[in-house]
Design a protein around this motif. Structure first.
Motif, PDB file in Angstrom:
ATOM      1  N   TRP A 171       1.034  -1.188  -0.154  1.00  0.00           N
ATOM      2  CA  TRP A 171      -0.044   0.027   0.015  1.00  0.00           C
ATOM      3  C   TRP A 171       0.849   1.140  -0.008  1.00  0.00           C
ATOM      4  N   ASP A 199      -1.583  -0.430  -5.537  1.00  0.00           N
ATOM      5  CA  ASP A 199      -2.694  -0.200  -4.488  1.00  0.00           C
ATOM      6  C   ASP A 199      -3.379   0.886  -4.838  1.00  0.00           C
ATOM      7  N   ILE A 200      -4.258   1.400  -4.105  1.00  0.00           N
ATOM      8  CA  ILE A 200      -5.222   2.582  -4.389  1.00  0.00           C
ATOM      9  C   ILE A 200      -4.715   3.940  -4.771  1.00  0.00           C
ATOM     10  N   ILE A 236      -5.442  -2.562  -7.996  1.00  0.00           N
ATOM     11  CA  ILE A 236      -6.588  -3.027  -7.264  1.00  0.00           C
ATOM     12  C   ILE A 236      -7.675  -2.204  -7.740  1.00  0.00           C
ATOM     13  N   TRP A 273     -12.512   4.700   0.784  1.00  0.00           N
ATOM     14  CA  TRP A 273     -11.152   5.471   0.344  1.00  0.00           C
ATOM     15  C   TRP A 273     -11.558   6.724  -0.350  1.00  0.00           C
ATOM     16  N   TRP A 307      -6.810  -7.002  -8.359  1.00  0.00           N
ATOM     17  CA  TRP A 307      -7.252  -7.609  -7.171  1.00  0.00           C
ATOM     18  C   TRP A 307      -8.382  -7.002  -6.701  1.00  0.00           C
ATOM     19  N   ASP A 309     -11.096  -5.292  -3.805  1.00  0.00           N
ATOM     20  CA  ASP A 309     -11.019  -5.013  -2.493  1.00  0.00           C
ATOM     21  C   ASP A 309     -12.415  -4.308  -1.943  1.00  0.00           C
ATOM     22  N   ARG A 406     -10.958  -9.889  -1.746  1.00  0.00           N
ATOM     23  CA  ARG A 406     -10.886 -10.051  -0.387  1.00  0.00           C
ATOM     24  C   ARG A 406     -12.284 -10.601  -0.054  1.00  0.00           C
ATOM     25  N   TRP A 419      -7.224 -13.452  -1.268  1.00  0.00           N
ATOM     26  CA  TRP A 419      -6.144 -13.510  -0.159  1.00  0.00           C
ATOM     27  C   TRP A 419      -6.829 -13.456   1.063  1.00  0.00           C
ATOM     28  N   ASP A 422      -6.434  -8.435   5.834  1.00  0.00           N
ATOM     29  CA  ASP A 422      -5.214  -7.581   6.433  1.00  0.00           C
ATOM     30  C   ASP A 422      -4.960  -8.208   7.758  1.00  0.00           C
ATOM     31  N   PHE A 455       0.783  -7.756   6.891  1.00  0.00           N
ATOM     32  CA  PHE A 455       0.086  -6.325   6.487  1.00  0.00           C
ATOM     33  C   PHE A 455       0.168  -5.515   7.520  1.00  0.00           C
ATOM     34  N   HIS A 480       2.842  -8.457   0.928  1.00  0.00           N
ATOM     35  CA  HIS A 480       2.223  -7.037   1.071  1.00  0.00           C
ATOM     36  C   HIS A 480       2.182  -6.740   2.125  1.00  0.00           C
TER      37      HIS A 480
HETATM   38  C1  GLC Z   1      -7.709  -2.755   2.558  1.00  0.00           C
HETATM   39  C2  GLC Z   1      -6.825  -4.060   1.942  1.00  0.00           C
HETATM   40  C3  GLC Z   1      -5.437  -3.922   1.925  1.00  0.00           C
HETATM   41  C4  GLC Z   1      -4.972  -2.636   1.159  1.00  0.00           C
HETATM   42  C5  GLC Z   1      -5.659  -1.347   1.586  1.00  0.00           C
HETATM   43  C6  GLC Z   1      -5.592  -0.043   0.807  1.00  0.00           C
HETATM   44  O1  GLC Z   1      -7.153  -2.732   3.831  1.00  0.00           O
HETATM   45  O2  GLC Z   1      -7.026  -5.117   2.488  1.00  0.00           O
HETATM   46  O3  GLC Z   1      -4.946  -5.103   1.204  1.00  0.00           O
HETATM   47  O4  GLC Z   1      -3.541  -2.525   0.950  1.00  0.00           O
HETATM   48  O5  GLC Z   1      -7.215  -1.676   1.740  1.00  0.00           O
HETATM   49  O6  GLC Z   1      -6.222  -0.017  -0.332  1.00  0.00           O
END
Ligand code: GLC
Length: 693
Positions: A171, A199-200, A236, A273, A307, A309, A406, A419, A422, A455, A480
């Motif tokens: 992340w 990641d995001i 993601i 997010w 992935w 999420d 997830r 997967w 966290d 994580f 990760h």
């Molecule tokens: C969630 C996911 C994690 C990711 C995070 C930010 O907590 O489980 O894997 O890194 O969001 O996107």
């Protein structure tokens, strides 16, 4: 034999592919009772009965003795007291002197599993809504029960072969520069690598299917450059679509009415997010079609894996919850006697995320009817997985893509992997990772794994190394970690060479691992099995949970304690210990059935091969494309002639069939010489120990 029993008005969950007639008989084994809408199934437990199943849940492989709850939940603290996490896999297997049967509760809402918790001698399973199908599966063995269950629920997803390579993730990876740096740091040290997860932060303002042009000016150029290095980019995608006018995905979703709605018909809005977001109604086929096609925006840029999420769906807050918080804060500011008002504010703030009331505020359309979300809550992630898989198909029907999610429900195992969410950089979570593997396999999820290294929390060098030693065996092998935690890419550590060496073992084993994965998919089998499944008559094996069977030939037993220099293992039969330091450096020790202490330095990991079996082993490679599967060494302890079946194919075609190069190679060892019934395969039997002692 499987029989179906219906209660209330069951909803279509998508778990089952074979519609069985409803049996008119009473459900066997259980007493049934009703309390309002809820229906409970009660069974007496004998002292030694074991209960397996429940897929992705915490605690042991034998689930007896605790309370579990099927209610998909974004929970980032996987401690023993938790009743459930991101997935609902409502399969139980009862095993004991007088019991051997499976039962699947096909219920999309909340289900409680009191498995000897309230009373040690009783299990009570309660469906809160009372609308469900119950499938009772009777077969002679636990493995047969799982096979029959998969016959009912469909063939498991197989990823492209490259997805068995090592994947680096964190992340915080946001840009082309990040991805290229990670690639470079691995390649220049010859640390194997096949994928990098974004990641995001790669997105433009956390908007799905976009990428920030300042971070990634040219997505296609990036995927091309990585592809030249045999590395795939894996972005993601989150379930929540940012509420922002002018953002295409939101505009179309809103205009076409694709988002889940409140009772009054307005779009339900929750915070994730991206801030306030809307939630596609994945339960609708037309919405899945639309959302699936959104993936084309990245597929057309050379992306081959994703992935998914936050698809429980996770809700940090709802607009209603936020308003209640604001009101409570105002009240506190206005009050003279502030204590009750303060307590109220604290309570509302603490209950803001994933609040059960918020899951009653929006609706879906299922079977042509409006259904309140909480009644079908556990289906959301699985239907997002389905949307993505259908999108891949509409983009390129001939190709296999990587997908792991997830949240999940039974049925999602046909479309993707998972997967384990966290976890934390805790030693106990190595063991948790191990224990979840066979349970996930029971429910049909073959492509799975945990965040290696952990994580959340800061990791340590030895934890990463020991965890990689387990990750070597899990189909999804991904390192990760969370934002702001200690960086844990292999090359960050003083013992990076040991980590690299351990990763070479993974690549040496990919012909075996891929073969076992494909075999498990084609035969509805399990790649990971509890010892209790293979050695049901051996009471010690039945109670051993820190070792699991892997494929036809192996048992694994990772070290999961800090500063340990070895571990105890129980061998349920004679086995060959392969003590591995790298793909080229290992020793072989013949061991007899029984208890043993195995010395294992920090850079050493064990693999146990059952006597009479052999494991193919390739030479070290830095990526899956470079594995030479035509030259295999055989490791094993053979007394006489033996045959092993190896599956292979082109590694990417959508259908697993002969037209796409799927083949089963029969490897025969006769009188110490290995022969393969396939052209172009060289087998080296020099690592085989042949003979009685
Ligand atoms: C969630 C996911 C994690 C990711 C995070 C930010 O907590 O489980 O894997 O890194 O969001 O996107």
């Amino acid at each position: 034999m499987i029989k179906r029993y219906a209660f209330g008005t069951p909803l279509t969950t998508g778990a089952v592919v074979e519609q069985l007639p409803v049996s008119a008989e009473a459900v066997p084994y259980f007493g049934v009772s009703h309390d309002g809408d809820a229906v409970s199934f009660t069974i007496a437990l004998d002292k030694d009965d074991m209960i397996f199943g429940l897929g992705e849940t915490l605690r042991g492989i034998n689930k007896r003795g605790h309370l579990y709850r099927a209610w998909n939940m974004d929970d980032f603290s996987h401690t023993e007291n938790k009743n459930g996490i991101y997935a609902s896999h409502n399969l139980l297997l009862f095993a004991g002197e007088a019991k051997c049967f499976g039962v699947y509760f096909d219920d999309p809402g909340e289900v409680e599993f009191d498995l000897g918790y309230t009373r040690m001698d009783t299990a009570v399973i309660t469906s809160k809504n009372g609308d469900l199908d119950v499938y009772v599966i009777e077969e002679p063995t636990l493995i047969d029960i799982c096979r029959a269950f998969r016959g009912l629920t469909g063939r498991s997803y197989v990823p492209p072969k490259w997805a068995l390579g090592y994947i680096q993730s964190r992340w915080g990876y946001a840009s082309s520069a990040d991805a290229l740096r990670i690639a470079d740091e691995h390649r220049k040290r010859h640390i194997p690598l096949d994928g990098i997860c974004m990641d995001i932060d790669y997105m433009d303002d956390y908007m799905d299917f976009t990428w920030g042009k300042s971070q990634i000016p040219d997505m296609k150029a990036l995927t091309d450059e990585l592809h030249d290095k045999h590395i795939r980019l894996i972005p993601i995608i989150d379930a929540g679509v940012k509420l922002k006018e002018g953002y295409e995905t939101y505009d179309v979703g809103h205009e076409k009415g694709y988002f889940s709605k409140r009772e009054d018909g307005s779009d339900f809005v929750g915070g994730v997010w991206p801030g306030p977001s809307c939630f596609p109604d994945f339960l609708r086929a037309d919405v899945r079609e639309w959302f699936g096609r959104e993936y084309h925006k990245l597929l057309s840029q050379g992306v081959e894996g994703f992935w998914n999420d936050m698809n429980e769906p996770a809700l940090f807050y709802s607009m209603e919850g936020l308003q209640a918080l604001k009101d409570a804060a105002k009240k506190l500011l206005d009050e003279d006697a502030p204590l009750p008002a303060f307590e109220n504010l604290k309570h509302i703030g603490g209950a803001l995320a994933n609040n059960p009331e918020d899951y009653m505020r929006f609706y879906h359309e299922l079977d042509g009817k409006k259904v309140r979300h909480d009644k079908v809550h556990n289906l959301y992630g699985a239907h997002m997985t389905q949307a993505a898989a259908e999108g891949f198909k509409s983009c390129d029907p001939d190709k296999r893509f990587l997908l792991f999610s997830r949240s999940s429900f039974v049925g999602a195992h046909r479309n993707g992997g998972v997967w384990q969410g966290d976890n934390s950089s805790w030693w106990s979570h190595i063991l948790l990772n191990l224990k979840m593997m066979p349970s996930l396999n029971m429910a049909g999820f073959l492509y799975c794994g945990a965040d290696l290294g952990g994580f959340s929390c800061d990791t340590t060098e030895d934890l990463v190394l020991r965890w990689l030693q387990l990750g070597v065996f899990t189909p999804l092998m991904r390192n990760h970690s969370a934002l702001h935690t200690r960086e844990q890419e292999a090359y960050r550590f003083s013992c990076w060479e040991d980590m690299r060496n351990i990763l070479t073992v993974r690549y040496a084993l990919i012909p075996y691992l891929y073969s076992e994965l494909v075999k498990a998919a084609l035969t509805d089998g399990m790649m990971f099995r509890p010892l209790a499944f293979d050695y049901a008559a051996d009471p010690m094996a039945c109670r051993t949970e820190d070792q699991v069977m892997l494929g036809d030939a192996c048992m694994i037993a990772p070290v999961y304690e800090q500063n340990a220099r070895g571990r105890h293992v129980y061998l349920p039969e004679d086995m060959l210990l392969v003590r591995l330091r790298s793909a080229a450096d290992f020793d072989l020790v013949k061991m007899s059935k029984g208890h043993h202490w195995i010395d294992l330095e920090l850079n050493e990991m064990p693999l146990f091969i059952r006597r009479g079996h052999a494991v193919p082993f390739a030479a070290a490679a830095e990526c899956v494309d470079e594995i030479d599967a035509t030259k295999l060494t055989l490791l094993g302890w053979l007394d006489g002639d033996t045959t092993l079946n190896l599956y292979d194919d082109d590694g990417y075609s959508a259908e697993l069939d002969l037209a796409n190069g799927l083949h089963e190679i029969k490897v025969c060892v006769r009188g110490g010489k290995a022969e393969a019934a396939a052209d172009g395969l060289t087998l080296d039997a020099s690592r085989l120990i042949i003979g009685k002692d």
